[in-house]
Motif scaffolding. Structure first.
Motif, PDB file in Angstrom:
ATOM      1  N   ALA A 765      24.757 -13.868  26.807  1.00 53.31           N
ATOM      2  CA  ALA A 765      25.961 -14.383  26.362  1.00 53.31           C
ATOM      3  C   ALA A 765      26.250 -14.308  24.804  1.00 53.31           C
ATOM      4  CB  ALA A 765      26.192 -15.539  26.926  1.00 53.31           C
ATOM      5  N   GLN A 766      27.548 -14.251  24.407  1.00 51.02           N
ATOM      6  CA  GLN A 766      27.772 -14.238  22.961  1.00 51.02           C
ATOM      7  C   GLN A 766      27.824 -15.596  22.322  1.00 51.02           C
ATOM      8  OE1 GLN A 766      31.042 -11.885  21.567  1.00 51.02           O
ATOM      9  NE2 GLN A 766      30.453 -10.041  23.027  1.00 51.02           N
ATOM     10  N   VAL A 767      27.242 -15.749  21.177  1.00 47.15           N
ATOM     11  CA  VAL A 767      27.300 -17.054  20.637  1.00 47.15           C
ATOM     12  C   VAL A 767      28.743 -17.551  20.374  1.00 47.15           C
ATOM     13  CG1 VAL A 767      26.747 -18.359  18.473  1.00 47.15           C
ATOM     14  CG2 VAL A 767      25.328 -16.441  19.490  1.00 47.15           C
ATOM     15  N   THR A 768      28.752 -18.841  20.733  1.00 43.64           N
ATOM     16  CA  THR A 768      30.422 -19.060  20.653  1.00 43.64           C
ATOM     17  C   THR A 768      30.895 -19.542  19.082  1.00 43.64           C
ATOM     18  OG1 THR A 768      29.624 -21.616  21.006  1.00 43.64           O
ATOM     19  CG2 THR A 768      30.299 -20.502  22.865  1.00 43.64           C
ATOM     20  N   SER A 769      31.994 -19.325  18.669  1.00 47.12           N
ATOM     21  CA  SER A 769      32.456 -19.666  17.667  1.00 47.12           C
ATOM     22  C   SER A 769      32.491 -21.108  16.961  1.00 47.12           C
ATOM     23  CB  SER A 769      33.891 -18.990  17.446  1.00 47.12           C
ATOM     24  OG  SER A 769      34.745 -19.772  18.238  1.00 47.12           O
ATOM     25  N   ARG A 770      32.424 -22.123  18.052  1.00 42.68           N
ATOM     26  CA  ARG A 770      32.610 -23.622  17.666  1.00 42.68           C
ATOM     27  C   ARG A 770      31.371 -23.839  16.885  1.00 42.68           C
ATOM     28  NH1 ARG A 770      30.697 -23.790  23.098  1.00 42.68           N
ATOM     29  NH2 ARG A 770      28.832 -25.330  23.437  1.00 42.68           N
ATOM     30  N   SER A 771      30.291 -23.433  16.859  1.00 36.18           N
ATOM     31  CA  SER A 771      29.102 -23.791  16.082  1.00 36.18           C
ATOM     32  C   SER A 771      28.907 -23.035  14.661  1.00 36.18           C
ATOM     33  CB  SER A 771      27.812 -23.444  16.660  1.00 36.18           C
ATOM     34  OG  SER A 771      27.436 -22.264  16.945  1.00 36.18           O
ATOM     35  N   ASN A 772      29.664 -21.807  14.695  1.00 31.53           N
ATOM     36  CA  ASN A 772      29.688 -21.144  13.243  1.00 31.53           C
ATOM     37  C   ASN A 772      28.238 -20.335  13.091  1.00 31.53           C
ATOM     38  OD1 ASN A 772      31.385 -19.861  11.577  1.00 31.53           O
ATOM     39  ND2 ASN A 772      30.773 -21.372  10.035  1.00 31.53           N
ATOM     40  N   LEU A 773      27.438 -20.562  14.193  1.00 29.12           N
ATOM     41  CA  LEU A 773      26.328 -19.804  14.163  1.00 29.12           C
ATOM     42  C   LEU A 773      26.411 -18.228  14.150  1.00 29.12           C
ATOM     43  CD1 LEU A 773      23.843 -22.107  16.129  1.00 29.12           C
ATOM     44  CD2 LEU A 773      24.037 -21.958  13.855  1.00 29.12           C
ATOM     45  N   ASN A 774      27.431 -17.783  14.710  1.00 31.33           N
ATOM     46  CA  ASN A 774      27.810 -16.429  14.626  1.00 31.33           C
ATOM     47  C   ASN A 774      28.418 -15.832  13.587  1.00 31.33           C
ATOM     48  OD1 ASN A 774      30.301 -17.343  14.625  1.00 31.33           O
ATOM     49  ND2 ASN A 774      30.944 -16.853  16.759  1.00 31.33           N
ATOM     50  N   VAL A 775      28.290 -16.626  12.303  1.00 35.25           N
ATOM     51  CA  VAL A 775      28.607 -16.273  11.044  1.00 35.25           C
ATOM     52  C   VAL A 775      30.089 -15.634  11.137  1.00 35.25           C
ATOM     53  CG1 VAL A 775      27.919 -15.103   8.970  1.00 35.25           C
ATOM     54  CG2 VAL A 775      26.190 -16.050  10.577  1.00 35.25           C
ATOM     55  N   ASN A 776      30.988 -16.420  11.594  1.00 38.99           N
ATOM     56  CA  ASN A 776      32.317 -15.894  11.551  1.00 38.99           C
ATOM     57  C   ASN A 776      32.522 -14.695  12.501  1.00 38.99           C
ATOM     58  OD1 ASN A 776      33.958 -17.662   9.262  1.00 38.99           O
ATOM     59  ND2 ASN A 776      31.998 -16.806   8.284  1.00 38.99           N
ATOM     60  N   GLY A 777      31.747 -14.641  13.532  1.00 40.59           N
ATOM     61  CA  GLY A 777      31.972 -13.583  14.715  1.00 40.59           C
ATOM     62  C   GLY A 777      31.179 -12.467  14.252  1.00 40.59           C
ATOM     63  N   THR A 778      30.465 -12.431  13.037  1.00 43.02           N
ATOM     64  CA  THR A 778      29.830 -11.019  12.773  1.00 43.02           C
ATOM     65  C   THR A 778      28.288 -11.010  13.334  1.00 43.02           C
ATOM     66  OG1 THR A 778      28.687 -11.976  10.936  1.00 43.02           O
ATOM     67  CG2 THR A 778      30.832 -11.127  10.363  1.00 43.02           C
ATOM     68  N   GLN A 779      27.798 -12.177  13.838  1.00 42.26           N
ATOM     69  CA  GLN A 779      26.562 -12.007  14.540  1.00 42.26           C
ATOM     70  C   GLN A 779      26.452 -12.547  15.983  1.00 42.26           C
ATOM     71  OE1 GLN A 779      23.744 -14.021  11.902  1.00 42.26           O
ATOM     72  NE2 GLN A 779      24.092 -12.620  10.246  1.00 42.26           N
ATOM     73  N   PRO A 780      26.971 -11.759  17.007  1.00 37.54           N
ATOM     74  CA  PRO A 780      27.391 -12.320  18.422  1.00 37.54           C
ATOM     75  C   PRO A 780      26.214 -12.859  19.267  1.00 37.54           C
ATOM     76  CG  PRO A 780      27.394  -9.960  18.086  1.00 37.54           C
ATOM     77  CD  PRO A 780      26.969 -10.426  16.874  1.00 37.54           C
ATOM     78  N   TYR A 781      24.993 -12.654  19.061  1.00 48.44           N
ATOM     79  CA  TYR A 781      24.032 -13.049  20.006  1.00 48.44           C
ATOM     80  C   TYR A 781      22.771 -13.847  19.295  1.00 48.44           C
ATOM     81  CZ  TYR A 781      26.141  -8.954  22.207  1.00 48.44           C
ATOM     82  OH  TYR A 781      27.160  -8.138  22.703  1.00 48.44           O
ATOM     83  N   SER A 782      22.438 -14.582  20.210  1.00 49.94           N
ATOM     84  CA  SER A 782      21.251 -15.528  19.835  1.00 49.94           C
ATOM     85  C   SER A 782      19.926 -14.965  19.594  1.00 49.94           C
ATOM     86  CB  SER A 782      21.251 -16.900  20.692  1.00 49.94           C
ATOM     87  OG  SER A 782      20.049 -17.639  20.507  1.00 49.94           O
ATOM     88  N   VAL A 783      19.347 -15.206  18.400  1.00 48.99           N
ATOM     89  CA  VAL A 783      17.904 -14.945  18.261  1.00 48.99           C
ATOM     90  C   VAL A 783      17.006 -15.380  19.155  1.00 48.99           C
ATOM     91  CG1 VAL A 783      18.498 -14.058  15.950  1.00 48.99           C
ATOM     92  CG2 VAL A 783      17.500 -16.289  16.303  1.00 48.99           C
ATOM     93  N   TRP A 784      17.174 -16.437  19.752  1.00 52.54           N
ATOM     94  CA  TRP A 784      16.592 -17.151  20.833  1.00 52.54           C
ATOM     95  C   TRP A 784      16.271 -16.430  22.259  1.00 52.54           C
ATOM     96  CZ3 TRP A 784      16.269 -23.224  20.412  1.00 52.54           C
ATOM     97  CH2 TRP A 784      16.201 -23.235  18.750  1.00 52.54           C
ATOM     98  N   ALA A 785      17.207 -15.409  22.334  1.00 54.76           N
ATOM     99  CA  ALA A 785      17.307 -14.649  23.659  1.00 54.76           C
ATOM    100  C   ALA A 785      15.998 -14.059  24.088  1.00 54.76           C
ATOM    101  CB  ALA A 785      18.381 -13.585  23.741  1.00 54.76           C
TER     102      ALA A 785
END
Length: 802
Positions: A765-785
């Motif tokens: 699943a894509q990283v939600t925008s609420r945490s801003n960990l997706n860097v304004n939507g440019t990094q959509p996936y978690s490196v923990w996957a």
């Protein structure tokens, strides 16, 4: 602070076992109706976790997985850690991206514990660790484990994975288990293979050439040589940059988010020569270099959305810093072994070194303005290990025992060092090189320690039904003192088909030199008031003035207690099932402190500045946590001999793992006064929920004459990426991944294989925008996957054997 989870219910293991039985029973009936094929499933004689000569996997008191070279080459991946994570349900190998040096040297976990709590051996000898410390927001944060991917698949005969605590047998690091890599032997035969693959998105091309062959050394010796070279292009799963601050690049892809560009080259040799009837000389060695290029976060053209100030006149449209690293890995082990007066003996010398050199390219140092270079040498890290071992063993007849008693004794002396080499001055002057500020001259230095140990091991068959083992080991470290570990294990065979086994042990893990002395100041992406921001962050050794000011204490060894009980069931010659329950308690576990943001503690920031330390955040290592790990492993294998000489090998493997934090140390007064936490919620929950709690693997290998096929489906359980604000946590649902391959042999020596990993093209699943960990939507996936986020992968292999 604590984080609790339900105790694993043993009935889950019973339920899974029942499902196995019900699903395979019809197959078993079909098997009984068929003419018997050549053999039952063979039981390999293992050397890991035992000093006996003929201990089989099914006879061992502790669970040991044996993975042969055929299984290691059964996937499309050429990375050892990736392959093991697909074959072992208890192993987790996420793929960091944008995590500095961790992109190049990626850590793997066993049983959800820290990567450096698994001991790695090669031919039974301790392997040296990597010099890279994982200091960013990845799983395994704070660890400096062995670089598994420095060991090529071409060199490996098999791997034995001991899923049990073994500090009493092998010393430090063997809390989660032991991975023993057995190299190919002998002068006869050889193989060569060419592999090509590419991801569904059209990137990440990989080309690999590997070969292994042997030659004779005189009349009674041999030399085995394995070489492997690969070119692995980067992948990019970033999205377009929506930020106005991206300037002319707004609406285009500015980031590079995925696997790095990697160029490994490796040579392994293994040799043995018979000196006389009683003595053999042996040696094995490796030398390898891996060049890696990974990306940092894109630096936008403007400092803010008003687009008023250019960040660098050298890059008017912004720039993407690249981290170009070279990891050089080398080792040599040589020794003599033989027999004298009934005693088997082995005396060896072992030296290993890992050097990690880093350049930052396509970047600037803002403080140097238009005169800034665009490439900087950032420095290097070097980790070395030297050992001398003497092991002796002998079987003694004992009147009250069914079999002989194996008595093993050993001595070991070890010297370790860790060195930081400074980068060029411009790499850390002022703002430093963007992407990775270099190691400063004050950071540079070399530290070392010595260790001496002695061990005793007893094992044997007490009756026809009962076997047991006992191990005791004492160690003395020059930096933190003495420690003693013990382990007792037993196995009772109730019937020829069913047995119970169990172990109890205590163990330890010495703080690594990297954890004691690693120091650097870099620019990291941190959450500041709910928004990601670039913050100058200092990592300080516990003995430094800066860390002492922040309340740091000298590190001490982690202490572990391991308990396990398991059942082995072999209802037919071709069907074997094991179920093992385990619990691992670790006191004084070493973790990386939280990022102590000094903007919230101006008094501490001023105190550091008075000592010439100017950072926005600080961190250090600390013995701050007690943890408890509980879980169950289930492994069931079945060989189905079919009509016409065809055969199917079926495997079910399952791991359930719960990690709880039982205690968190109180923050030092100097931090509490400033309302800073030594260990925050995010640090605690990384340990408890960051890796999948469940992993299920179902695989089948089919052989019919020259044709073969393999299917493997893996279910990765849910995991959570935690934040200090619980509302920003993101939990990821379980994910199913299917891998398929088919092969054909022709002209007796050639083999062609075509395969697809992740057939259904599953992404997390894509990283939600609420945490801003997706860097304004440019990094959509978690490196923990746990399965990465690259998607479907196609590959072809052509192999030749002789």
């Amino acid at each position: 602070m604590s984080c609790k989870h339900p105790v694993p219910n043993p009935s889950r293991a019973v339920l899974v076992l029942g499902l196995i039985a019900s699903s395979i029973a019809p197959i078993a009936s079909a098997q009984d109706a068929q003419p018997q094929g050549p053999a039952a499933v063979e039981q390999t004689v293992v050397v890991t976790g035992t000093r006996s000569l003929n201990r089989r996997t099914l006879d061992s008191e502790s669970p040991v997985d044996v993975i042969g070279s055929k299984e290691l080459l059964s996937t499309g991946s050429g990375e050892l850690a990736t392959v093991l994570s697909r074959l072992l349900p208890s192993m987790n190998f996420p793929r960091p991206s944008g995590a500095d040096a961790s992109d190049a040297v990626r850590p793997a976990q066993l049983r959800g514990l820290s990567p450096d709590q698994t001991l790695v051996l090669v031919n039974g000898k301790r392997r040296h660790t990597s010099s890279v410390v994982n200091v960013n927001g990845t799983l395994g944060r704070g660890s400096a484990p062995v670089d598994l991917n420095a060991i090529p698949l071409a060199a490996i005969e098999r791997i034995e994975v001991l899923r049990d605590g073994a500090a009493a047998q092998y010393g430090s690091d063997a809390i989660a288990g032991v991975v023993n890599i057995i190299l190919k032997r002998g002068a006869e035969g050889g193989e060569a293979e060419v592999v090509y693959g590419q991801y569904d998105k059209g990137d990440g091309e990989q080309a690999t050439v590997r070969a292994s062959t042997g030659v004779k050394l005189g009349d009674d010796g041999w030399l085995r040589v394995a070489v492997e070279a690969a070119d692995r292009n980067f992948t990019n799963r970033s999205f377009a940059d929506p930020r106005p601050a991206a300037g002319p690049r707004q609406g285009t892809i500015t980031q590079r988010y995925g696997d790095p560009d990697s160029r490994p080259r490796t040579l392994f040799v293994n040799s043995q020569v018979r000196i006389n009837d009683d003595i053999d000389w042996y040696a094995f060695a490796n030398y390898g270099k891996r060049k890696t290029s990974s990306a940092a976060n894109f630096r936008t053209a403007f400092t803010n959305d008003s687009q008023t100030t250019l960040r660098s006149p050298l890059y008017p449209e912004g720039f993407l810093p690249l981290l170009d690293s070279t990891s050089t890995d080398a080792s040599i082990v040589t020794g003599l072994r033989g027999e004298l007066a009934g005693w088997r003996w082995d005396a060896s010398l072992n030296h290993g070194r890992n050097r990690f050199e880093l350049d930052v390219a396509n970047t600037v140092n803002y403080s140097l303005g238009a005169t800034s270079p665009t490439r900087f040498y950032a420095g290097e890290l070097t980790s070395t290990q030297s050992l001398a071992n003497l092991d002796i063993a002998r079987e003694f007849p004992v009147s009250f025992m069914k079999g002989p008693l194996t008595v093993a004794l050993g001595l070991e002396a070890r010297h370790e060092s860790y060195e930081i080499g400074a980068g060029e001055a411009n790499s850390y002057f002022g703002t430093g090189a963007q992407g990775y500020s270099g190691f400063r001259s004050d950071d540079a230095g070399k530290n070392s320690r010595n260790n001496k140990s002695a061990y005793l091991n007893l094992e044997g068959d007490i009756t026809d039904q009962l076997s047991g083992a006992f191990a005791l080991r004492h160690e003395r470290y020059s930096d933190f003192g003495n420690t003693t570990s013990a382990k007792a294990s037993a196995r009772y065979k109730f019937t020829p088909e069913f047995a119970l086994r169990g172990t109890v042990s205590n163990g330890f893990r010495a703080p690594s030199l990297a954890q004691s002395y690693y120091t650097i100041t870099t620019t990291n992406t941190l959450l500041v008031n709910g928004t990601s921001a670039l913050v100058e962050t200092g990592t300080f050794p516990v003995g430094s003035a800066a860390a002492t000011l922040l309340g740091a204490q000298p590190l001490k060894a982690e202490k572990a207690r391991n308990f396990s009980i398991g059942a082995q069931w072999q209802p037919t010659r071709n069907w074997t099932t094991t179920v093992d329950l385990y619990r691992i308690d670790i006191d004084d576990r070493i973790v990386f402190s939280s990022n102590l943001q000094l903007a919230n503690a101006p008094a501490l920031g001023s105190a550091l500045a008075n000592r010439g330390v100017y950072v926005g955040a600080a961190r250090y290592f600390t013995n701050a946590v007690d943890t408890r790990t509980k879980g169950v492993d289930v492994v069931s294998t079945y060989r189905l001999n079919l009509a016409g000489g065809s055969r199917a090998d079926l495997t079910l493997a399952y791991n359930h793992n719960d990690n709880d934090v039982e205690r968190v140390a109180a923050s030092p007064a100097v931090l509490s006064e400033q309302k800073l936490l030594l260990v925050d919620r995010q640090t605690v929950n990384r340990l408890t929920v960051g890796s999948p709690k469940d992993k299920l693997s179902l695989s089948g290998d089919y052989t019919q004459g020259a044709w073969g096929g393999r299917a493997a489906v893996t279910r990765y359980g849910k995991f959570t990426v935690p934040q200090n604000d619980a509302s920003l946590d993101q939990t990821y649902d379980p994910q199913w991944v299917l891998d398929l391959s088919a092969s054909v042999r022709f002209a007796s020596q050639w083999r062609l294989t075509a395969g697809i990993d992740n057939v259904t093209n599953r992404y997390p699943a894509q990283v939600t925008s609420r945490s801003n960990l997706n860097v304004n939507g440019t990094q959509p996936y978690s490196v923990w996957a746990p399965n990465g986020f690259n998607g479907r992968y196609y590959y072809l292999k052509a192999g030749y054997t002789w």
